[in-house]
Design a protein around this motif. Structure first.
Motif, PDB file in Angstrom:
ATOM      1  N   LEU A 290      -2.494 -17.828  34.761  1.00  0.00           N
ATOM      2  CA  LEU A 290      -3.323 -17.927  33.802  1.00  0.00           C
ATOM      3  C   LEU A 290      -3.978 -19.354  34.132  1.00  0.00           C
ATOM      4  CD1 LEU A 290      -1.973 -16.793  30.427  1.00  0.00           C
ATOM      5  CD2 LEU A 290      -3.386 -15.476  32.141  1.00  0.00           C
TER       6      LEU A 290
ATOM      7  N   SER B 271     -14.152 -21.571  31.302  1.00  0.00           N
ATOM      8  CA  SER B 271     -13.489 -20.549  30.465  1.00  0.00           C
ATOM      9  C   SER B 271     -13.857 -20.582  29.089  1.00  0.00           C
ATOM     10  CB  SER B 271     -11.968 -21.117  30.551  1.00  0.00           C
ATOM     11  OG  SER B 271     -11.330 -20.522  31.694  1.00  0.00           O
TER      12      SER B 271
ATOM     13  N   GLU C 110     -13.926 -12.200  30.348  1.00  0.00           N
ATOM     14  CA  GLU C 110     -12.892 -13.148  30.892  1.00  0.00           C
ATOM     15  C   GLU C 110     -11.512 -12.465  30.798  1.00  0.00           C
ATOM     16  OE1 GLU C 110     -13.284 -17.248  30.041  1.00  0.00           O
ATOM     17  OE2 GLU C 110     -11.280 -17.587  30.744  1.00  0.00           O
TER      18      GLU C 110
ATOM     19  N   THR D 108      -9.350 -11.110  33.874  1.00  0.00           N
ATOM     20  CA  THR D 108      -7.708 -11.632  34.031  1.00  0.00           C
ATOM     21  C   THR D 108      -6.734 -10.488  33.879  1.00  0.00           C
ATOM     22  OG1 THR D 108      -8.331 -13.724  33.038  1.00  0.00           O
ATOM     23  CG2 THR D 108      -6.100 -13.238  32.997  1.00  0.00           C
TER      24      THR D 108
END
Lengths: 223, 122
Positions: B5, B11, B114, B118
């Motif tokens: 991460l 972000s 996002e 991820t």
């Protein structure tokens, strides 16, 4: 720290699947907790009826039946298990109402991970303590409280807070009625510090008369 | 599969921080992300239909629900926007509420992208 090795049944009530997942996971930190999660107040009422959980942990703001209504419904059905609220910013008024209605405690959602288990264990500990004290309270025949106070308005809130603890601890009245008695007492005592005379008015007399006293019992107020 | 991460300037959330808050439970954060992505269309539908119906309490409730769902990922901007709409819905003008809702929807869709990128890349 759990109270004993006996498992403790916790009912989690939240309409959000994410919140149910997180809360269940947080509670699994304590291996003694056995967790069931439901999505609304109606399911919670069904579960409380059939399984009688040791603690209910509920969201405050839910569609249909909110946390406050759940507390009221549990109480009206005779359930006495402690209820812990999960609260968020913007729910402050509802939190106060719920605490007055008998919620045992609350945890802000932003602190769930760090505070929920501790809060539940503290609430369970207080509940167990009350359970041990209850047989003695049931045998209590006379309880007399005498306070000789200076004529100081600042002392009234402290006295009221102490009286509220006593009223709840001795099971004279619980939840909303105890809070109402104390609010009215506060008004009467505050007036007394100004006028120098303690007057038990109709509202307070009515509240005191509604309390479940044994025959022959009486409230005596001395000014 | 181990997921690395990273929180960059672009972000819209802080996944390393969120992971730390969850006791480094990667599976739990991933499961929360899955639930967020799965339930987001319903939450957006709740908000838009409440706006169309002109029901301030329902708009506030929908914003409250979105606020709750973004907090796990420490998505501060989305959280603040949802909180603002939650309050504005009960007292603001229609134009302000619509503008606030649009910004919020854009931000939660950024968050969704996002999280998908991820945890569930194609």
């Amino acid at each position: 720290m759990a109270l004993s090795t006996k498992s403790i049944e916790i009912l989690v009530v939240d309409d959000s699947a994410m919140e149910r997942l997180l809360v269940s996971q947080v509670l699994r930190q304590d291996p003694v907790f056995r967790i069931t999660a439901v999505t609304d107040g109606w399911e919670a009422m069904d579960f409380a009826r059939s399984r009688r959980p040791d603690v209910v942990v509920t969201d405050l703001r839910m569609p249909g039946m909110n946390g406050l209504q759940l507390i009221e419904n549990l109480q009206s059905c005779g359930h006495t298990m402690p209820v812990v609220l999960m609260t968020s910013y913007g729910s402050e008024k509802l939190v106060v109402q719920a605490l007055k209605a008998g919620a045992a405690s609350y945890v802000p959602k932003l602190n769930l991970e760090s505070s929920l288990v501790k809060t539940i264990n503290r609430v369970l500990s207080m509940t167990a303590q009350r359970r041990f004290q209850q047989p003695m309270v049931d045998e209590l025949t006379i309880s007399e409280w005498c306070f000789a106070l200076e004529n100081d308005p600042a002392s009234v809130p402290h006295l009221i807070s102490h009286l509220l603890d006593l009223v709840v601890q001795l099971n004279v009245a619980g939840g909303a009625r105890a809070a109402k008695i104390c609010r009215t007492l506060k008004r009467v005592l505050s007036d007394a510090t100004v006028t120098g005379t303690l007057e038990i008015d109709g509202e307070l007399r009515g509240l005191l008369n509604c309390m479940p006293l044994e025959p022959g019992s009486e409230f005596v107020a001395v000014s | 599969m181990a997921i690395v991460l990273e929180s960059t300037n672009h972000s819209c959330c802080n996944l390393p921080g969120a992971l730390a808050r969850l006791g480094d439970d990667q599976d739990l954060l991933c499961e929360l992300a899955r639930l967020f992505v799965d339930t987001l269309p319903d939450r957006i539908r709740d908000l838009t239909s409440s706006m169309e119906a002109g029901c301030p309490q329902a708009v506030s409730d929908a914003a409250h629900s979105l606020k709750g769902s973004v907090r796990y990922f420490l998505a501060e901007k989305a959280y603040d926007m949802a909180q603002a709409l939650e309050l504005l819905a009960l007292s603001g003008t229609k134009a302000d509420i619509e503008s606030s809702a649009e910004k919020l929807l854009r931000e939660v869709q950024r968050l969704e992208a996002e999280l998908v990128n991820t945890y569930f890349p194609k």
